[in-house]
Design a protein around this motif. Structure first.
Motif, PDB file in Angstrom:
ATOM      1  N   GLY A  73       0.819  -1.214   0.000  1.00 51.53           N
ATOM      2  CA  GLY A  73       0.000   0.000   0.000  1.00 51.53           C
ATOM      3  C   GLY A  73       0.845   1.252   0.000  1.00 51.53           C
ATOM      4  N   ARG A  77       0.989   3.944  -3.181  1.00 52.99           N
ATOM      5  CA  ARG A  77       0.431   5.281  -2.953  1.00 52.99           C
ATOM      6  C   ARG A  77       1.504   6.354  -2.795  1.00 52.99           C
ATOM      7  NH1 ARG A  77      -4.142   6.571   1.638  1.00 52.99           N
ATOM      8  NH2 ARG A  77      -3.832   8.819   1.790  1.00 52.99           N
ATOM      9  N   VAL A 353      -5.363   3.947  -2.293  1.00 54.72           N
ATOM     10  CA  VAL A 353      -4.960   2.724  -1.588  1.00 54.72           C
ATOM     11  C   VAL A 353      -4.794   3.014  -0.099  1.00 54.72           C
ATOM     12  CG1 VAL A 353      -3.096   1.047  -1.319  1.00 54.72           C
ATOM     13  CG2 VAL A 353      -3.869   1.671  -3.592  1.00 54.72           C
ATOM     14  N   ASP A 354      -5.333   2.133   0.729  1.00 54.85           N
ATOM     15  CA  ASP A 354      -5.193   2.251   2.184  1.00 54.85           C
ATOM     16  C   ASP A 354      -3.786   1.776   2.570  1.00 54.85           C
ATOM     17  OD1 ASP A 354      -5.348   2.195   4.917  1.00 54.85           O
ATOM     18  OD2 ASP A 354      -6.914   0.661   5.037  1.00 54.85           O
ATOM     19  N   PRO A 358      -3.885  -2.470   2.966  1.00 59.62           N
ATOM     20  CA  PRO A 358      -4.256  -2.262   1.560  1.00 59.62           C
ATOM     21  C   PRO A 358      -5.069  -3.384   0.940  1.00 59.62           C
ATOM     22  CG  PRO A 358      -1.908  -2.725   1.771  1.00 59.62           C
ATOM     23  CD  PRO A 358      -2.423  -2.478   3.143  1.00 59.62           C
TER      24      PRO A 358
END
Length: 538
Positions: A73, A77, A353-354, A358
């Motif tokens: 993630g 990101r 995206v977390d 993720p």
């Protein structure tokens, strides 16, 4: 920026120690011969219970964990965007080159200590100490990072059953402060915090805000107790966890591929831009340089295959099984990483995206709630297995250095009378790592791990190259192919990734190495077994 107080102190220490390095060069550059290593292995009291598949399992167990469940993630990101898959390819090439060199060393020098022992045999005691001290940083920080990742997924798993804890018990102070600051200006963040925690504030002690990542602290001690009991028990636990997480990774690839939106891959390599990081700082991301920076950052995901070589003292047939375990585990994990990164960036736009969980969040975003449960269970199992291997590798490096007199043997080399494990080293490691995990943001820990590991890989590639010319006739069960190409390329790839990391990472590394040099000259050199043997080395 390079003239920060931390860097200045480190440089002053190094300059002060420059004179003794020159004066004592005949002792500190004395090598420990392969024959001495081999004699020590004959008298080793460690239990030889690990076969090639157990070693491969340990390698996969160390590699697949926080890297694939968390760092994917951050890599997508914050650095590479959809081109994260290329970052994994780039990092995988650097690892593969280093792995081939590790495998040759392990085939003719099958001893615990990994890169530390290899450097001792080729470049001398001082370089061995530097790389051993660097490995201590690598394994300790890697353990801390995966413990923080474990805490995050455990929190999400418990949330599925509506079990919640206070916010300040699940985060370190710095991460908690930034999250609370973001929640003031962003209602979405505040809503997210309220949905997952029972108390959205930090208590104060003597007027000072307080927060601690308690789950990360506790999991380190749980694993430490397993390791004290014994390597066989730890390996058995690890095999079960590896089976769980590999099955779920395959599940992620097969099911997630059906929900890929190719529009999320356009552009595959986003234009270079300045973005805000996890703690409010800004940095450059994306573009071709973003792929390299992403490789250096998600390099954390590959850390683990080298720990296989630290278990040579517990391997049944180390000359054959160690190279097998190293190369097999790396090949399997590289393929899985590339496929998972493509699935993740195909399911979710890279900007959304977390960074905490993720994969679980990606499946949740397409309505696959059951997958969140499965992925969370796998993440918990996967990250636990990484923690087992990292803490295990840390204690074995301590053990190897204490055998050479560079660290106190009555502490770091002391074996438990029943379990035959270096329990004191395990306890010290558990204490330090648990505190780091409880109080430090994961991205800071990961950066320290990456630069330390890359330095170790550069040293190993150089060492095997030197040894091939220094002792060309020595028997090797495995020989690195095209050594004159593989070794220098391995050094180039890994050092290049080191250069792409921020200046603050170099500052921390130099400061850590300066402390290590001081310890060596004030303790290690005087208690060195090679020093006492006089003519024992070359």
């Amino acid at each position: 920026m390079f003239m920060s107080p931390v860097l200045l102190i480190g440089l002053v220490i190094i300059i002060i120690l420059a004179y003794p390095i020159i004066k004592l060069r005949h002792q500190i550059f004395k090598r420990k011969s392969v024959e001495i290593f081999q004699e020590e292995m004959k008298t080793s009291q460690l239990r030889r219970v690990l076969g090639k598949w157990s070693l491969t399992s340990l390698g996969i167990g160390a590699i697949i964990g926080a890297g694939i469940f968390v760092m994917t993630g951050i890599g997508a990101r914050e650095y590479a965007g959809p081109a994260l898959a290329l970052s994994f390819v780039f990092a995988g090439i650097g690892c593969a080159l280093a792995a081939l060199c590790y495998a040759e060393f392990a085939s003719f020098l099958p001893v615990e200590g990994s890169a530390y022992a290899y450097s001792y045999a080729t470049m001398g005691e001082f370089f061995a100490w530097i790389i051993g001290w660097d490995l201590i940083l690598e394994y300790a920080m890697a353990s801390g990072a995966v413990a923080v990742g474990w805490s995050g997924y455990m929190g999400k798993f418990l949330n599925l059953f509506d079990i919640k804890f206070p916010f300040w018990l699940m985060h370190d102070f710095f991460s908690a402060r930034q999250a609370l600051s973001d929640s003031v200006s962003n209602p979405t963040v505040m809503t997210e915090l309220q949905n997952h925690f029972t108390q959205i504030s930090m208590p104060t002690i003597a007027g000072i805000p307080f927060a601690i990542n308690l789950p990360a602290f506790l999991i380190v001690w749980f694993v430490t107790m397993i390791l004290i009991k014994g390597i066989k028990e730890a390996a058995s636990t690890n095999v079960i966890m590896v089976a769980i997480k590999v099955s779920v990774v395959v599940f992620i690839i097969i099911v997630g591929a059906q929900y890929i939106n190719t529009a999320n891959w356009d552009p595959f390599i986003p234009a270079r831009a300045s973005i805000m990081g996890p703690l409010g700082d800004t940095h450059m991301a994306y573009g071709l340089l973003g792929i390299v920076s992403g490789a250096a950052y998600i390099f954390f995901a590959y850390i683990g295959f080298d720990t296989v070589s630290t278990h040579a003292g517990e391997s049944i047939n180390p000359k054959k099984d160690i190279p097998f375990g190293i190369i097999t585990s790396l090949i399997v994990c590289t393929i899985l990483y590339i496929l998972v990164s493509l699935v993740l960036t195909g399911m979710v736009n890279y900007k959304q995206v977390d960074i905490n969980a993720p994969l679980a969040s990606a499946f949740s975003s397409v309505g696959l709630k059951y997958a969140v449960f499965i992925i969370s269970v796998a993440a918990i199992a996967g990250i636990t297995s990484v923690l087992i291997v990292m803490l295990l590798g840390q204690s074995r490096v301590f053990f190897a250095m204490s055998k050479d007199g560079l660290l106190p043997k009555n502490f770091f080399g002391k074996l438990h009378t029943k379990f035959r494990t270096p329990y004191k080293a395990n306890l010290l490691t558990g204490t330090v790592v648990s505190l780091v995990a409880a109080m430090t943001p994961i991205h800071i820990i990961a950066e320290l791990v990456n630069i330390g590991t890359l330095l170790a890989f550069v040293m190993v590639c150089g060492s095997v190259w030197i040894m091939r010319y220094r002792e060309p006739l020595r028997e090797r069960a495995f020989r690195t192919p095209l050594i004159n190409v593989v070794a220098p390329l391995g050094m180039l790839f890994n050092f290049g990734m080191m250069l792409s990391l921020g200046a603050h990472n170099w500052e921390r590394l130099l400061f850590w190495l300066a402390i290590g040099m001081a310890i060596y000259f004030f303790y290690g050199r005087k208690h060195s077994v090679m020093y006492k043997l006089g003519n024992g080395g070359k």
